[in-house]
Design a protein around this motif. Structure first.
Motif, PDB file in Angstrom:
ATOM      1  N   PRO A   9       0.810  -1.232   0.000  1.00  0.00           N
ATOM      2  CA  PRO A   9       0.000   0.000   0.000  1.00  0.00           C
ATOM      3  C   PRO A   9       0.837   1.274   0.000  1.00  0.00           C
ATOM      4  N   SER A  10       2.151   1.174   0.215  1.00  0.00           N
ATOM      5  CA  SER A  10       2.969   2.359   0.520  1.00  0.00           C
ATOM      6  C   SER A  10       3.073   3.345  -0.649  1.00  0.00           C
ATOM      7  N   PRO A  11       2.592   4.581  -0.450  1.00  0.00           N
ATOM      8  CA  PRO A  11       2.736   5.580  -1.508  1.00  0.00           C
ATOM      9  C   PRO A  11       4.199   5.976  -1.698  1.00  0.00           C
ATOM     10  N   TYR A  12       4.976   5.884  -0.600  1.00  0.00           N
ATOM     11  CA  TYR A  12       6.393   6.260  -0.669  1.00  0.00           C
ATOM     12  C   TYR A  12       7.150   5.251  -1.538  1.00  0.00           C
ATOM     13  N   ALA A  13       6.882   3.963  -1.295  1.00  0.00           N
ATOM     14  CA  ALA A  13       7.550   2.935  -2.104  1.00  0.00           C
ATOM     15  C   ALA A  13       7.067   2.998  -3.554  1.00  0.00           C
ATOM     16  N   GLU A  48      13.917   2.823  10.383  1.00  0.00           N
ATOM     17  CA  GLU A  48      12.987   1.682  10.353  1.00  0.00           C
ATOM     18  C   GLU A  48      11.835   1.873   9.384  1.00  0.00           C
ATOM     19  N   LYS A  49      12.051   2.656   8.326  1.00  0.00           N
ATOM     20  CA  LYS A  49      10.969   2.900   7.373  1.00  0.00           C
ATOM     21  C   LYS A  49      11.362   2.411   5.996  1.00  0.00           C
ATOM     22  N   LEU A  50      10.373   1.950   5.256  1.00  0.00           N
ATOM     23  CA  LEU A  50      10.594   1.669   3.840  1.00  0.00           C
ATOM     24  C   LEU A  50       9.910   2.769   3.038  1.00  0.00           C
ATOM     25  N   PRO A  51      10.324   2.970   1.795  1.00  0.00           N
ATOM     26  CA  PRO A  51      11.181   2.142   0.955  1.00  0.00           C
ATOM     27  C   PRO A  51      12.667   2.289   1.287  1.00  0.00           C
TER      28      PRO A  51
HETATM   29  N1  LIG Z   1       9.278   9.969   4.959  1.00  0.00           N
HETATM   30  C1  LIG Z   1       9.387   8.564   4.665  1.00  0.00           C
HETATM   31  C2  LIG Z   1       8.098   7.878   5.062  1.00  0.00           C
HETATM   32  C3  LIG Z   1       8.164   6.382   4.850  1.00  0.00           C
HETATM   33  C4  LIG Z   1       7.132   5.638   5.675  1.00  0.00           C
HETATM   34  O1  LIG Z   1       6.422   6.214   6.517  1.00  0.00           O
HETATM   35  N2  LIG Z   1       7.056   4.335   5.404  1.00  0.00           N
HETATM   36  C5  LIG Z   1       6.171   3.498   6.180  1.00  0.00           C
HETATM   37  C6  LIG Z   1       5.491   2.488   5.255  1.00  0.00           C
HETATM   38  S1  LIG Z   1       4.353   3.306   4.171  1.00  0.00           S
HETATM   39  C7  LIG Z   1       7.008   2.708   7.161  1.00  0.00           C
HETATM   40  O2  LIG Z   1       7.894   1.990   6.771  1.00  0.00           O
HETATM   41  N3  LIG Z   1       6.709   2.872   8.455  1.00  0.00           N
HETATM   42  C8  LIG Z   1       7.319   2.137   9.516  1.00  0.00           C
HETATM   43  C9  LIG Z   1       7.604   3.002  10.705  1.00  0.00           C
HETATM   44  O3  LIG Z   1       7.374   4.239  10.642  1.00  0.00           O
HETATM   45  O4  LIG Z   1       8.075   2.474  11.702  1.00  0.00           O
HETATM   46  C10 LIG Z   1       9.676   8.371   3.180  1.00  0.00           C
HETATM   47  O5  LIG Z   1       9.308   9.245   2.392  1.00  0.00           O
HETATM   48  O6  LIG Z   1      10.323   7.373   2.809  1.00  0.00           O
END
Ligand SMILES: N[C@@H](CCC(=O)N[C@@H](CS)C(=O)NCC(=O)O)C(=O)O
Length: 211
Positions: A9-13, A48-51
């Protein structure tokens, strides 16, 4: 070959997947649920965030807007930034607003996932105002134009198009299409591009409790 840690679902990925597809760059897609406790994402990104884009030497690139820019520098063809500085800055402005609206949508998603007595309506409303502000701003500047900036696809369209589709996935009842019919036309047109068709966002089941 690059690897990309992504979530369906990730808009970032999705922004990164669309950019790689538009440039014809091959990559291995690794799909994760970053909210589950067994996620591998923290091994590659201290936040801890993707992508996360993983290079052949094992090094990682993270934060979607930074990944987009990194790819643009490393693989400039076909360009997804305009040639002139003012054009680049205009594109980046769209990205900032679209990413900020996605951040607000994520906050809203987890706010309603809390137990009812722990939810904050003022907090939810505050986030929703950001999304509404972004939509108003895009409606004013994009209207029903084919592209945000100039007459070719740029990272601005990838960011705005991705936000609009994510909005429909997360908040299908939000009547943004009726409110801004020009933006709906813009979004529908973008979604016919093969790079968008191949990456339509799909919700995931989150197994572990997050909020
Ligand atoms: N600002 C980051 C936001 C990325 C983000 O929030 N990814 C979510 C998935 S849609 C995630 O991995 N969240 C896990 C967490 O925040 O611990 C970007 O643009 O890459």
């Amino acid at each position: 070959m690059y690897k990309l840690i992504s979530a369906t679902p990730s808009p970032y990925a999705r922004k990164v997947r669309i950019q790689l597809a538009e440039k014809g760059i091959p990559f291995e897609l690794i799909t994760e649920v970053p909210w589950n406790s067994d996620t591998q994402t923290p091994l590659h990104n201290p936040l801890e965030k993707l992508p996360v884009l993983i290079c052949d030497d094992g090094s990682s690139v993270f934060e979607s807007r930074y990944i987009n820019e990194w790819i643009e520098y490393k693989h400039p063809t076909p360009p997804l930034f305009p040639k002139d500085i003012d054009g680049i800055l205009a594109v980046k402005r769209y990205e900032v607003i679209a990413d900020g609206a996605c951040d607000a949508l994520v906050q809203m998603f987890f706010e309603v996932a809390r137990d009812p007595d722990k939810q904050s309506k003022p907090w939810f409303d505050r986030q929703e105002r950001k999304v509404d502000g972004a939509l108003r701003s895009f409606s004013d500047s994009v209207g029903s134009k084919k592209f945000c900036h100039g007459d070719t696809l740029t990272l601005a369209d990838i960011a705005v198009g991705t936000l609009l589709r994510y909005l429909t996935v997360r908040w299908p009842a939000k009547p943004w299409r009726e409110q801004y019919p020009g933006l709906a036309v813009y979004s529908d047109r973008l979604e016919t591009r093969p790079s968008f068709v191949a990456t339509v966002p799909v919700p995931q089941v989150i197994r572990d409790r997050v909020a």
